[in-house]
Design an enzyme around this catalytic site. Structure first.
Site, mmCIF file in Angstrom:
data_model
loop_
_atom_site.group_PDB
_atom_site.id
_atom_site.type_symbol
_atom_site.label_atom_id
_atom_site.label_comp_id
_atom_site.label_asym_id
_atom_site.label_seq_id
_atom_site.Cartn_x
_atom_site.Cartn_y
_atom_site.Cartn_z
ATOM 1 C CG PHE A 128 -34.014 23.383 13.668
ATOM 2 C CD1 PHE A 128 -33.137 22.682 14.483
ATOM 3 C CD2 PHE A 128 -33.658 23.611 12.344
ATOM 4 C CE1 PHE A 128 -31.930 22.204 13.988
ATOM 5 C CE2 PHE A 128 -32.441 23.126 11.844
ATOM 6 C CZ PHE A 128 -31.580 22.432 12.665
ATOM 7 N NE ARG A 130 -23.620 10.704 12.653
ATOM 8 C CZ ARG A 130 -24.329 11.813 12.893
ATOM 9 N NH1 ARG A 130 -24.498 12.254 14.136
ATOM 10 N NH2 ARG A 130 -24.888 12.481 11.908
ATOM 11 C CE1 TYR A 140 -27.524 18.390 18.970
ATOM 12 C CE2 TYR A 140 -29.051 18.946 20.725
ATOM 13 C CZ TYR A 140 -28.577 18.038 19.802
ATOM 14 O OH TYR A 140 -29.144 16.782 19.699
ATOM 15 C CB THR A 175 -30.017 14.117 10.613
ATOM 16 O OG1 THR A 175 -28.603 14.006 10.797
ATOM 17 C CG2 THR A 175 -30.593 15.138 11.576
ATOM 18 C CE LYS A 177 -31.174 13.595 19.559
ATOM 19 N NZ LYS A 177 -31.463 14.313 18.298
ATOM 20 C CG HIS A 216 -26.280 13.179 20.145
ATOM 21 N ND1 HIS A 216 -26.102 14.126 19.178
ATOM 22 C CD2 HIS A 216 -25.049 12.954 20.699
ATOM 23 C CE1 HIS A 216 -24.809 14.479 19.148
ATOM 24 N NE2 HIS A 216 -24.156 13.785 20.069
ATOM 25 C CD GLU A 267 -21.221 15.350 20.704
ATOM 26 O OE1 GLU A 267 -21.754 16.139 19.888
ATOM 27 O OE2 GLU A 267 -21.389 14.113 20.658
ATOM 28 C CG ASN A 297 -33.379 12.789 15.467
ATOM 29 O OD1 ASN A 297 -33.262 13.056 16.662
ATOM 30 N ND2 ASN A 297 -32.609 13.312 14.536
HETATM 31 P P1 GDP Z 1 -27.443 14.599 13.999
HETATM 32 O O1 GDP Z 1 -25.957 14.708 14.239
HETATM 33 O O2 GDP Z 1 -27.782 13.504 13.026
HETATM 34 O O3 GDP Z 1 -28.250 14.461 15.274
HETATM 35 O O4 GDP Z 1 -27.924 15.929 13.275
HETATM 36 P P2 GDP Z 1 -27.467 17.471 13.500
HETATM 37 O O5 GDP Z 1 -26.225 17.545 14.325
HETATM 38 O O6 GDP Z 1 -27.460 18.101 12.148
HETATM 39 O O7 GDP Z 1 -28.702 18.086 14.295
HETATM 40 C C1 GDP Z 1 -28.865 17.851 15.665
HETATM 41 C C2 GDP Z 1 -30.325 17.573 15.975
HETATM 42 O O8 GDP Z 1 -31.100 18.744 15.704
HETATM 43 C C3 GDP Z 1 -30.973 16.486 15.119
HETATM 44 O O9 GDP Z 1 -30.728 15.189 15.579
HETATM 45 C C4 GDP Z 1 -32.431 16.850 15.215
HETATM 46 O O10 GDP Z 1 -33.041 16.344 16.398
HETATM 47 C C5 GDP Z 1 -32.399 18.356 15.292
HETATM 48 N N1 GDP Z 1 -32.671 18.890 13.953
HETATM 49 C C6 GDP Z 1 -31.851 18.889 12.872
HETATM 50 N N2 GDP Z 1 -32.449 19.445 11.805
HETATM 51 C C7 GDP Z 1 -33.692 19.820 12.230
HETATM 52 C C8 GDP Z 1 -34.799 20.473 11.599
HETATM 53 O O11 GDP Z 1 -34.766 20.811 10.420
HETATM 54 N N3 GDP Z 1 -35.899 20.680 12.382
HETATM 55 C C9 GDP Z 1 -35.959 20.312 13.686
HETATM 56 N N4 GDP Z 1 -37.078 20.573 14.380
HETATM 57 N N5 GDP Z 1 -34.929 19.716 14.317
HETATM 58 C C10 GDP Z 1 -33.828 19.458 13.602
HETATM 59 MG MG MG Z 2 -24.764 16.209 15.079
#
Ligand code: GDP
Ligand code: MG
Length: 161
Positions: free
Chosen positions: A68, A96, A60, A102, A20, A126, A137, A123
């Protein structure tokens, strides 16, 4: 490469990994790629991109209703992203694990997020979370012609020959 058995079940599994904008800005590209290379996975696609909001909206979909979501869009379009496709046995699950939870506070030390990040909104990386999502994807981020099927010289040492 007739000596290598590349038909071992699961070896052709692929996943999408994206460094990212925060990871690119912080010059972590090399350190991140290194972790996948040293593990023994095979890089089949790599490019630096400025991601469009259209692509992100598809990438997404599951976040669209989250409060968010707008900040995720803003973050992901704030600078270049390095997109990669990695291949190997159980690469989706292993990636993963390598990337970590996450929420960086839940990410174990030794994972990319556990080593390089503090807040969920920044973070660093991805990774696809299931075979269905990985397939979706990869086809969203890469053209077929951008993915290179090659045999790595150490294949027989990573897998049984
Ligand atoms: P991942 O698969 O581990 O990346 O997690 P998700 O698919 O649930 O979410 C996608 C991305 O959205 C995450 O990697 C974070 O960068 C962002 N994200 C998820 N939860 C939050 C949150 O509570 N706040 C914010 N600002 N970003 C979030
Ligand atoms: Mg995800």
């Amino acid at each position: 490469h007739a000596n290598f058995n590349t038909d071992i079940p699961g070896v052709k599994e692929r996943t999408l990994v994206a460094i990212k904008p925060d990871g690119v800005q912080r010059r972590l590209i090399g350190q991140i790629i290194k972790r996948f290379e040293q593990r023994g996975f095979r890089l089949v696609g790599l490019k630096m991109v400025e991601v469009s909001e259209e692509l992100l909206a598809q990438h997404y979909v599951s976040l669209r209703k989250k409060p968010f979501y707008p900040s995720v869009l803003q973050y992901m379009t704030s600078g270049p992203v390095v997109a990669m496709v990695w291949e190997g046995h159980n690469v989706i699950k292993s990636t993963r694990m390598l990337v970590g939870d996450t929420n960086p506070a839940e990410a174990a030390p030794g994972t990319l997020r556990g080593d390089f990040s503090v807040h969920v909104s920044r973070n660093v990386v991805h990774a696809s979370d299931s075979p269905e999502v990985a397939q979706k994807e990869i086809s969203l981020w890469f053209q077929r012609s951008e993915l290179i099927d090659w045999v790595c010289c150490d294949h027989g040492n990573i897998y049984h020959p």
